[in-house]
Design a protein around this motif. Structure first.
Motif, mmCIF file in Angstrom:
data_model
loop_
_atom_site.group_PDB
_atom_site.id
_atom_site.type_symbol
_atom_site.label_atom_id
_atom_site.label_comp_id
_atom_site.label_asym_id
_atom_site.label_seq_id
_atom_site.Cartn_x
_atom_site.Cartn_y
_atom_site.Cartn_z
ATOM 1 N N ASN A 37 53.791 30.766 39.924
ATOM 2 C CA ASN A 37 54.521 29.501 39.833
ATOM 3 C C ASN A 37 55.255 29.190 41.122
ATOM 4 O OD1 ASN A 37 55.536 29.835 36.313
ATOM 5 N ND2 ASN A 37 53.573 29.319 37.227
ATOM 6 N N THR A 38 55.803 30.227 41.744
ATOM 7 C CA THR A 38 56.521 30.032 43.002
ATOM 8 C C THR A 38 55.564 29.648 44.121
ATOM 9 O OG1 THR A 38 58.155 31.695 42.333
ATOM 10 C CG2 THR A 38 58.099 31.099 44.661
ATOM 11 N N VAL A 39 54.434 30.327 44.194
ATOM 12 C CA VAL A 39 53.443 30.021 45.224
ATOM 13 C C VAL A 39 52.974 28.574 45.094
ATOM 14 C CG1 VAL A 39 51.065 30.464 45.960
ATOM 15 C CG2 VAL A 39 52.653 32.372 45.634
ATOM 16 N N ASP A 40 52.669 28.140 43.881
ATOM 17 C CA ASP A 40 52.222 26.761 43.677
ATOM 18 C C ASP A 40 53.289 25.764 44.128
ATOM 19 O OD1 ASP A 40 49.774 27.509 42.659
ATOM 20 O OD2 ASP A 40 50.440 27.453 40.566
ATOM 21 N N SER A 41 54.532 26.079 43.794
ATOM 22 C CA SER A 41 55.637 25.189 44.171
ATOM 23 C C SER A 41 55.819 25.146 45.679
ATOM 24 C CB SER A 41 56.919 25.662 43.487
ATOM 25 O OG SER A 41 57.976 24.765 43.711
ATOM 26 N N LEU A 42 55.682 26.298 46.327
ATOM 27 C CA LEU A 42 55.833 26.357 47.783
ATOM 28 C C LEU A 42 54.695 25.623 48.496
ATOM 29 C CD1 LEU A 42 57.022 30.040 48.252
ATOM 30 C CD2 LEU A 42 58.390 27.961 48.444
ATOM 31 N N LEU A 43 53.502 25.699 47.943
ATOM 32 C CA LEU A 43 52.377 24.981 48.550
ATOM 33 C C LEU A 43 52.589 23.473 48.460
ATOM 34 C CD1 LEU A 43 49.377 27.142 47.282
ATOM 35 C CD2 LEU A 43 50.340 27.066 49.588
ATOM 36 N N ASP A 44 53.176 23.025 47.351
ATOM 37 C CA ASP A 44 53.500 21.600 47.219
ATOM 38 C C ASP A 44 54.572 21.205 48.232
ATOM 39 O OD1 ASP A 44 51.704 21.196 45.170
ATOM 40 O OD2 ASP A 44 53.177 21.483 43.575
ATOM 41 N N ALA A 45 55.574 22.059 48.389
ATOM 42 C CA ALA A 45 56.646 21.770 49.352
ATOM 43 C C ALA A 45 56.103 21.757 50.772
ATOM 44 C CB ALA A 45 57.760 22.802 49.219
ATOM 45 N N GLU A 46 55.146 22.629 51.023
ATOM 46 C CA GLU A 46 54.552 22.720 52.358
ATOM 47 C C GLU A 46 53.874 21.418 52.750
ATOM 48 O OE1 GLU A 46 52.424 26.467 54.335
ATOM 49 O OE2 GLU A 46 51.105 25.376 52.984
ATOM 50 N N LYS A 47 53.267 20.753 51.795
ATOM 51 C CA LYS A 47 52.631 19.462 52.075
ATOM 52 C C LYS A 47 53.669 18.444 52.555
ATOM 53 C CE LYS A 47 49.095 20.204 48.510
ATOM 54 N NZ LYS A 47 48.600 19.748 47.170
ATOM 55 N N ILE A 48 54.857 18.511 51.965
ATOM 56 C CA ILE A 48 55.925 17.607 52.380
ATOM 57 C C ILE A 48 56.380 17.937 53.786
ATOM 58 C CG2 ILE A 48 58.302 16.871 51.886
ATOM 59 C CD1 ILE A 48 57.712 17.449 48.919
ATOM 60 N N TRP A 49 56.534 19.237 54.074
ATOM 61 C CA TRP A 49 56.964 19.659 55.424
ATOM 62 C C TRP A 49 55.935 19.231 56.462
ATOM 63 C CZ3 TRP A 49 57.668 25.211 53.184
ATOM 64 C CH2 TRP A 49 58.786 25.207 52.328
ATOM 65 N N ASP A 50 54.656 19.405 56.118
ATOM 66 C CA ASP A 50 53.594 19.028 57.061
ATOM 67 C C ASP A 50 53.588 17.523 57.311
ATOM 68 O OD1 ASP A 50 52.841 21.661 57.246
ATOM 69 O OD2 ASP A 50 51.157 21.494 55.852
ATOM 70 N N ALA A 51 53.847 16.748 56.253
ATOM 71 C CA ALA A 51 53.864 15.288 56.390
ATOM 72 C C ALA A 51 55.021 14.848 57.292
ATOM 73 C CB ALA A 51 53.987 14.641 55.017
ATOM 74 N N VAL A 52 56.154 15.521 57.166
ATOM 75 C CA VAL A 52 57.320 15.195 58.005
ATOM 76 C C VAL A 52 57.010 15.512 59.463
ATOM 77 C CG1 VAL A 52 59.699 15.801 58.534
ATOM 78 C CG2 VAL A 52 58.986 15.502 56.152
ATOM 79 N N LYS A 53 56.358 16.645 59.708
ATOM 80 C CA LYS A 53 56.007 17.028 61.075
ATOM 81 C C LYS A 53 55.030 16.031 61.694
ATOM 82 C CE LYS A 53 56.559 22.009 60.354
ATOM 83 N NZ LYS A 53 55.841 23.305 60.295
ATOM 84 N N ALA A 54 54.116 15.543 60.846
ATOM 85 C CA ALA A 54 53.114 14.594 61.344
ATOM 86 C C ALA A 54 53.778 13.269 61.699
ATOM 87 C CB ALA A 54 52.041 14.387 60.290
#
Length: 258
Positions: A241-258
């Motif tokens: 559950n934590t891994v899935d949540s972190l992968l979702d958060a990572e998409k947000i971080w990547d979008a901010v960087k882009a």
């Protein structure tokens, strides 16, 4: 570089400020999030001596020792002990206050639905250890006790219904724990259950630093008998559950960087 002064004052004042504000505003029932760290010595020896930790256990540290510390983990653990001691002392001095403290080990779990994700991985708190696995690295060797954030939240709510301590205010100190989470087991589990993540994970046959001794057991009997916490999320459930949540958060971080 000495670290204890800052950690000590921030931790103690953080607890006491909440309690002062509660009492001054007529709020008498308070549940604080403490830490299992307050039950062990800052040297972490007790965490790896194979003993059983209960609510009666306390770390042994003084402010002077924290002031001399150059070890961040020693300062962190010691500050948790002094802060909780100060909270109970405050509760003893203010009879109207009905204080409970929930003391969990490392808290892992999915980010809360409906709340913004941390703006960066550095703000993940304990979950950063699991995110470290997704960076093909291993977290530091620390006491392996864990608990799911959802179980911690449930314990806080249940504590609101526990009557005020009749004699000793510290009778409302509760340790909650889902057991232990060993990084080697976590890596092996994710390789098997989430094969699409293999390229992101440490190798199964890699070098996993050993514990310095036998991990101690955390006794959750009081949380079961008094709070009514009968069941905890297992480490595989929490991990996935934590891994899935972190992968979702990572998409947000990547979008901010882009």
């Amino acid at each position: 570089m000495k670290l204890g002064l800052t950690d000590d004052k921030i931790a103690i004042e953080g607890y006491l400020n909440v309690l002062r504000q509660a009492v001054s505003n007529g709020i008498n029932k308070v549940v604080l999030t403490g830490s299992y760290a307050s039950t062990i010595d800052p040297s972490l020896k007790q965490a790896f001596d194979g003993s059983v930790t209960t609510e009666k256990d306390w770390g042994n540290v003084t402010e002077e020792e924290l002031l001399e510390s150059t070890d961040p983990m020693y300062a962190y653990v010691g500050a948790k002990t002094l802060a909780e001691r100060a909270a109970w002392k405050f509760a003893q001095a203010h009879p109207s206050l009905d204080l409970s403290i929930i003391a969990p080990p490392f808290i892992f779990g999915p980010l809360a639905d409906g709340f913004p994700a941390p703006k960066q991985a550095a703000a993940l708190s304990s979950n950063r250890h699991i995110y470290t696995l997704l960076k093909r690295s291993l977290p530091p060797v620390l006491p392996p006790g864990f608990v799911d954030v959802r179980d911690v939240a449930r314990a806080h709510v249940l504590a609101l219904n526990v009557p005020k301590a009749a004699v000793n205010v510290e009778d409302k100190r509760f340790i909650v724990s889902g057991g232990i989470l060993v990084w080697k087991d976590a890596v092996e589990y994710l390789h098997k259950k989430r094969p699409e993540l293999k390229a992101r994970l440490p190798a199964v046959d890699g070098a996993f630093p050993p514990f310095p001794g036998t991990p101690s057991t955390i006794d959750v009997t009081r949380a079961k008998d008094v709070l009514g916490v009968q069941k905890y999320y297992s480490w595989p459930e929490t991990l996935e559950n934590t891994v899935d949540s972190l992968l979702d958060a990572e998409k947000i971080w990547d979008a901010v960087k882009a």
